[in-house]
Design a protein around this motif. Structure first.
Motif, PDB file in Angstrom:
ATOM      1  N   CYS A 174       0.978  -0.870  -0.013  1.00  0.00           N
ATOM      2  CA  CYS A 174      -0.154   0.359   0.131  1.00  0.00           C
ATOM      3  C   CYS A 174       1.047   1.115  -0.459  1.00  0.00           C
ATOM      4  O   CYS A 174       2.232   0.995   0.015  1.00  0.00           O
ATOM      5  CB  CYS A 174      -0.998   0.565   0.897  1.00  0.00           C
ATOM      6  N   SER A 175       0.393   1.786  -0.364  1.00  0.00           N
ATOM      7  CA  SER A 175       1.086   4.000  -0.458  1.00  0.00           C
ATOM      8  C   SER A 175       1.952   3.988   0.751  1.00  0.00           C
ATOM      9  O   SER A 175      -0.194   3.944   1.790  1.00  0.00           O
ATOM     10  CB  SER A 175       0.713   4.570  -1.429  1.00  0.00           C
ATOM     11  N   GLU A 176       2.139   4.715   0.934  1.00  0.00           N
ATOM     12  CA  GLU A 176       3.133   5.825   1.982  1.00  0.00           C
ATOM     13  C   GLU A 176       1.452   6.822   3.068  1.00  0.00           C
ATOM     14  O   GLU A 176       0.992   6.453   3.999  1.00  0.00           O
ATOM     15  CB  GLU A 176       4.032   6.476   2.393  1.00  0.00           C
ATOM     16  N   LYS A 177       0.552   6.497   1.451  1.00  0.00           N
ATOM     17  CA  LYS A 177      -0.441   8.020   1.640  1.00  0.00           C
ATOM     18  C   LYS A 177      -1.712   6.934   2.564  1.00  0.00           C
ATOM     19  O   LYS A 177      -1.868   7.235   4.091  1.00  0.00           O
ATOM     20  CB  LYS A 177      -1.013   8.894   0.806  1.00  0.00           C
TER      21      LYS A 177
END
Length: 268
Positions: free
Chosen positions: A118-121
């Motif tokens: 998953c993205s850091e965001k």
């Protein structure tokens, strides 16, 4: 809890204490069924920290219809298109159930974040939203307990190498375990941030030092029992009537049946 001995009788102490706690778990089970209580217990932690061992001792002497273990596989295409928390919501308990998550929605700030699934965001957004989600769970009347089992680098490596050598444990060693071994400090940072961000008054984290597996099991189960305000429910002993008599017209079926071979008899 009785004091742990400092002698070679530690194994006997463990067996005796575990049996006592499992009797209490049966009383907890009866109380949950009678009152319709709802309980969620989350187990997170380092790979090879002993989550499975705690869960096994927690559930081995109680009904799987009351103590329900949820260990979800990697999400499929359909689940990846859903709201992240959606696949977990359907497993929350109904009245009279204790749901044990063997890893949980905390996969997102843990393995998913470290491994780039998953993205850091999205990971940071989860850390912002999770406390509110868990507060809503608690406000609905569910008892929520969160445990993080921690183990040292040296002990984790020892357990991984035992899995390599032991055919009975090899199934426990996954590619993700190997990655967690290589990325120890990446996981350390992720877990530290996760616990700091989601350790709240409504749903605090409880850390379980797990270098000593038996001590960890006793400590964790003891804490679970102390954290739930259950009471002993009197057991209604059933009254057995008379068995039926064999009917006069009953004829024994002599159709040949397949019997499982008696291994002990054949070994003589």
């Amino acid at each position: 809890m009785s004091a742990e001995p400092n002698t070679g009788s530690k194994g006997k102490w463990y067996d005796k204490e575990l049996k006592r706690l499992q009797v209490e778990l049966s009383h907890l089970q009866a109380w949950v069924k009678k009152t319709g209580a709802r309980v969620v217990i989350i187990f997170e932690g380092r790979d090879a920290a002993g989550k499975g061992g705690v869960i096994k001792r927690l559930t081995e002497r109680v009904s799987p219809r009351v103590f329900r273990v949820v260990a979800l596989p990697a999400p499929g295409d359909r689940e990846r298109s859903q709201i992240y928390i959606q696949r977990y919501l359907q497993h929350l308990p109904a009245g009279g159930e204790i749901v044990i998550f063997d890893r949980s929605w905390y996969n997102r700030p843990g393995v998913e974040r470290v491994m780039g699934f998953c993205s850091e965001k999205k990971a940071r957004r989860f850390l912002e939203v999770a406390p509110r989600f868990e507060a809503a769970i608690v406000e609905s009347g569910i008892i929520l307990l969160k445990y993080f089992l921690d183990v040292s680098e040296e002990e984790q490596e020892k357990r991984f190498r035992q899995r390599v050598e032991d055919p009975l444990r090899q199934w426990k060693l996954s590619p993700m375990d190997v990655e967690s071994y290589n990325r120890w400090w990446d996981y350390t940072r992720a877990y530290d941030e996760m616990i700091t961000a989601t350790d709240t008054r409504q749903a605090p984290w409880w850390i379980v030092p797990s270098n000593d597996k038996k001590r960890a099991r006793i400590n964790c189960i003891s804490h679970i029992l102390k954290s739930i305000p259950y009471e002993h429910v009197p057991f209604d002993k059933p009254v057995f009537g008379k068995r039926q008599k064999r009917p006069d017209d009953f004829v024994t079926d002599i159709t040949p049946r397949n019997l499982v071979p008696d291994v002990l008899e054949n070994a003589r």
